[in-house]
Write a protein that holds these residues in place. Structure first.
Motif, mmCIF file in Angstrom:
data_model
loop_
_atom_site.group_PDB
_atom_site.id
_atom_site.type_symbol
_atom_site.label_atom_id
_atom_site.label_comp_id
_atom_site.label_asym_id
_atom_site.label_seq_id
_atom_site.Cartn_x
_atom_site.Cartn_y
_atom_site.Cartn_z
ATOM 1 N N THR A 1 -9.787 11.016 -6.839
ATOM 2 C CA THR A 1 -9.354 9.734 -6.294
ATOM 3 C C THR A 1 -8.196 9.204 -7.126
ATOM 4 O OG1 THR A 1 -10.074 7.523 -5.602
ATOM 5 C CG2 THR A 1 -10.920 8.327 -7.708
ATOM 6 N N ARG A 2 -7.479 8.260 -6.559
ATOM 7 C CA ARG A 2 -6.371 7.649 -7.292
ATOM 8 C C ARG A 2 -6.920 6.748 -8.398
ATOM 9 N NH1 ARG A 2 -1.741 10.408 -6.013
ATOM 10 N NH2 ARG A 2 -1.282 10.340 -3.787
ATOM 11 N N LEU B 1 -8.665 4.074 5.229
ATOM 12 C CA LEU B 1 -8.624 4.828 3.983
ATOM 13 C C LEU B 1 -8.097 6.219 4.295
ATOM 14 C CD1 LEU B 1 -11.983 3.626 2.470
ATOM 15 C CD2 LEU B 1 -9.733 3.279 1.459
ATOM 16 N N ASP C 1 -10.584 4.219 -2.624
ATOM 17 C CA ASP C 1 -9.130 4.322 -2.543
ATOM 18 C C ASP C 1 -8.772 5.684 -1.954
ATOM 19 O OD1 ASP C 1 -6.439 3.794 -2.835
ATOM 20 O OD2 ASP C 1 -6.602 3.095 -4.892
ATOM 21 N N THR C 2 -7.483 5.996 -1.958
ATOM 22 C CA THR C 2 -7.017 7.271 -1.422
ATOM 23 C C THR C 2 -7.668 8.439 -2.151
ATOM 24 O OG1 THR C 2 -4.889 6.257 -0.904
ATOM 25 C CG2 THR C 2 -4.977 8.658 -0.916
ATOM 26 N N ARG D 1 0.835 -1.205 0.000
ATOM 27 C CA ARG D 1 0.000 0.000 0.000
ATOM 28 C C ARG D 1 0.871 1.257 0.000
ATOM 29 N NH1 ARG D 1 -5.511 0.664 1.895
ATOM 30 N NH2 ARG D 1 -5.383 -1.516 2.502
#
Length: 651
Positions: free
Chosen positions: A243-244, A201, A293-294, A115
């Protein structure tokens, strides 16, 4: 004066993830290795894929004698009477399992870095792209707006890289930072981390000179870090705008949810119209489910009235669940005359999935995502991005694995049914917390589907192990009903409480349900439960493991080795063994129907060049004609690494 009783914390010691994290910490102790203060002291950032530093990897490798000492220490610790009481009830625990976990510790540690590697790589890519854009500006081909955007991207990427390697520590202790190695590995579940949410997250806040990563538990992040939401940080407003997105593109998940009981079915292979849990028709299908996601934020000086109005009503969140294969117990709570009051289903290590379907007051269902940049579209659908880059109807998803109890009340009133179910939900939740001495945040509950199913789950890290105890006591619901009657002031009257108060059912967490709570609606039902008895339903399912073992090739010992390893590592068992696919003239050793995986266990006979060529052709035909993806276990390779690869495909 303060008085009271301090109860010891409750933990579910039969939780494999909890035991693994403690075994890994024991392994780390035996390696006599320190992580240092930054991830760049662990990973080599000058090489592709950022491998573990060679010098550190050598320290992590225990000698044969050192590994045996570590295994003996682990077995000695786990032989404690309290541990054995829980572990003996599990199907996955054995001394061989402990040995396999410790032998595979270095590989698991390496995977635990993934991650961080992903975040670092994405920041590096963003930095490189921003600099390439700025280089183009020298030719005069960029507008001032494009250059400002590139400057902002470059600055944000530099901030993220500094945070990831701990270069923003001025005036603060290293241990306070999100990516301090010990804190990071605790959040990844590799080390015990009861003070940190597991697999949180994160969102990046470009505040100050360096910025900050904020982490939230997944069940909180699904709403707090949702697209276009506003995050307040150090007296400033930041909006979730991006977002990624992987360079390989967006990977969507297809999910079908039962609107009656809340059970979910995943994958495009689910083509049935009937719920696998309750048998009802399944009509709620989501084609663009995206695992959260991130997130990236952008500072906002002000929020418009329209945006504030829409955000005020929150998001449309739904909760769903799915039982793990072979880990379900069923029971019925009934009176002496046979009247059934409750139907119970306990699921060990079940999956809870929360889906964010967009803003409640938005005209657009789901969210709109720019599939190239990761930018979230406007909630009103007013976007300047070309339509071919936009994907509408995107639903965000997060998942948790925990022990759950699904309660279906069978004796419902003809009127005020919703109020009855809501009140009973919180009364039962409070009763379980009081009887088993749990904190409020250690047990959660929610109404599912149409509201007739009540979901309870152990919310604390590792689980408290109380839900499984209900099935060990036939009078469990008598005790809970007595406690609920006391909590609702029916044993010791409180005249000032009309329908509900903060001493009985009201709380900050259930404030949206306050209008529905009425303790008087459940008094008669609770009174009946004080005379009830819980009986477990017999499971008529055959021993699936033994059935698979019986159908393995008698000439292939390696098949049985692989099957035992799959079972011991807690992975779902294959659905079938030696299932023949006539169209491809191929018979895999095992198959996973839902995941569309065909497992081949290649022993030494498959080393023959002719056999290798034959295997390749048949397996290609199998994938092309049936859609089953081949997965090969090779006897010459590390078995546990192959098991871990299989686990990732099944997750």
């Amino acid at each position: 004066m303060v008085s009271g009783v301090v109860a010891p914390p409750k933990l579910e010691l039969g939780n494999p993830d909890l035991i693994k994290s403690h075994l890994y910490s024991l392994w780390l102790f035996h390696t006599k290795t320190s992580f240092g203060n930054s991830m760049n002291e662990i990973l080599d950032l000058t090489k592709p894929d950022y491998p573990i530093l060679d010098s550190l990897r050598d320290q992590f490798i225990l000698s044969e004698h050192g590994l045996q000492v570590c295994i003996k220490d682990a077995q000695r610790i786990l032989h404690d009477a309290f541990c054995q009481e829980d572990l003996n009830r599990t199907s996955w625990y054995s001394e061989d399992w402990v040995k396999q976990v410790l032998e595979n510790a270095l590989y698991s540690f390496d995977r635990g870095c993934d991650r961080w590697r992903k975040l670092y790589h994405e920041a590096e890519v963003q930095l490189q792209e921003a600099r390439e854009i700025k280089d183009k500006s020298r030719t005069g081909s960029l507008t001032e707006s494009d250059r400002e955007k590139a400057d902002r991207l470059e600055k944000d990427a530099s901030r993220q890289l500094d945070l990831l390697v701990g270069q923003s520590s001025k005036g603060r202790s290293q241990s306070e930072f999100e990516f301090y190695p010990y804190r990071y590995f605790a959040s990844e579940g590799f080390l015990p981390g009861f003070n940190f949410p597991r697999l949180p997250l994160r969102c990046f806040i470009p505040a100050g000179d360096k910025g900050e990563f904020l982490s939230r538990p997944r069940n909180v992040a699904i709403r707090e870090l949702a697209p276009r939401n506003v995050v307040y940080y150090e007296s400033s407003k930041f909006q979730i705008t991006k977002t990624r997105v992987s360079l390989k593109g967006v990977n969507y998940n297809s999910v079908s949810c039962c609107e009656k009981c809340g059970y979910f079915h995943e994958g495009t292979t689910f083509n049935h119209n009937t719920c696998q849990n309750c048998g009802s028709a399944v009509t709620d299908r989501l084609d663009y489910g995206l695992k959260m996601d991130t997130m990236i934020t952008r500072r906002r000086e002000r929020i418009t009235c329209d945006e504030e109005e829409r955000l005020k009503y929150g998001y449309n969140l739904t909760t769903h669940f799915r039982y793990a294969d072979g880990k379900k117990k069923e029971g019925v709570v009934s009176l002496e005359d046979g009247t059934e009051l409750l139907r119970l289903t306990y699921g060990e290590t079940a999956e809870i999935r929360r889906i964010n379907r967009g803003l409640r007051r938005s005209q657009v269902k789901g969210f709109t995502l720019d599939t190239q940049t990761g930018e979230w579209g406007d909630t009103n659908g007013n976007n300047s991005t070309p339509s071919q880059q936009l994907q509408s109807g995107v639903n965000l998803m997060v998942s948790d694995t925990c022990n759950i109890l699904v309660v279906e009340p069978l004796k419902l009133p003809g009127k005020q049914m919703n109020e009855f179910l809501t009140t009973f939900q919180y009364a039962l939740e409070r009763a379980i917390q009081a009887y088993y001495k749990l904190e409020m945040d250690e047990l959660g509950s929610e109404r599912l589907g149409e509201g007739r199913y009540l979901l309870f789950w152990e919310a604390s890290e590792g689980g408290a192990g109380v839900l499984s105890q209900l099935f060990n006591d036939s009078h469990a619901f008598r005790h809970l009903a007595d406690r609920a009657l006391d909590i609702c002031h029916f044993i010791h009257d409180k005249p000032s409480c009309s329908v509900a108060c903060y001493e009985c059912l009201l709380s900050y967490q259930n404030q949206f349900d306050h209008p529905l709570l009425n303790r008087h609606l459940i008094k008669d039902f609770l009174t009946e439960l004080t005379e009830s008895e819980l009986s477990c339903l017999n499971s008529h399912s055959s021993n699936h493991f033994d059935d698979l073992m019986a159908h393995t090739d008698p000439n292939s010992d390696y098949e049985r080795v692989v099957l035992r390893a799959i079972a011991q590592m807690g992975l779902p068992l294959p659905d079938k063994a030696q299932d023949y696919f006539a169209e491809a003239q191929c018979k895999p050793d095992f198959t996973y129907t839902k995941a569309r995986l065909a497992i081949f266990c290649d022993g030494s006979v498959h080393d023959n060049p002719t056999q290798i060529q034959c295997d390749r052709i048949k397996r290609q035909d199998l994938e092309f004609l049936t859609g089953y993806k081949p997965f090969v276990f090779d006897y010459k390779k590390d078995l546990m690494k192959q098991i871990s690869s299989l686990k990732h495909l099944l997750d």
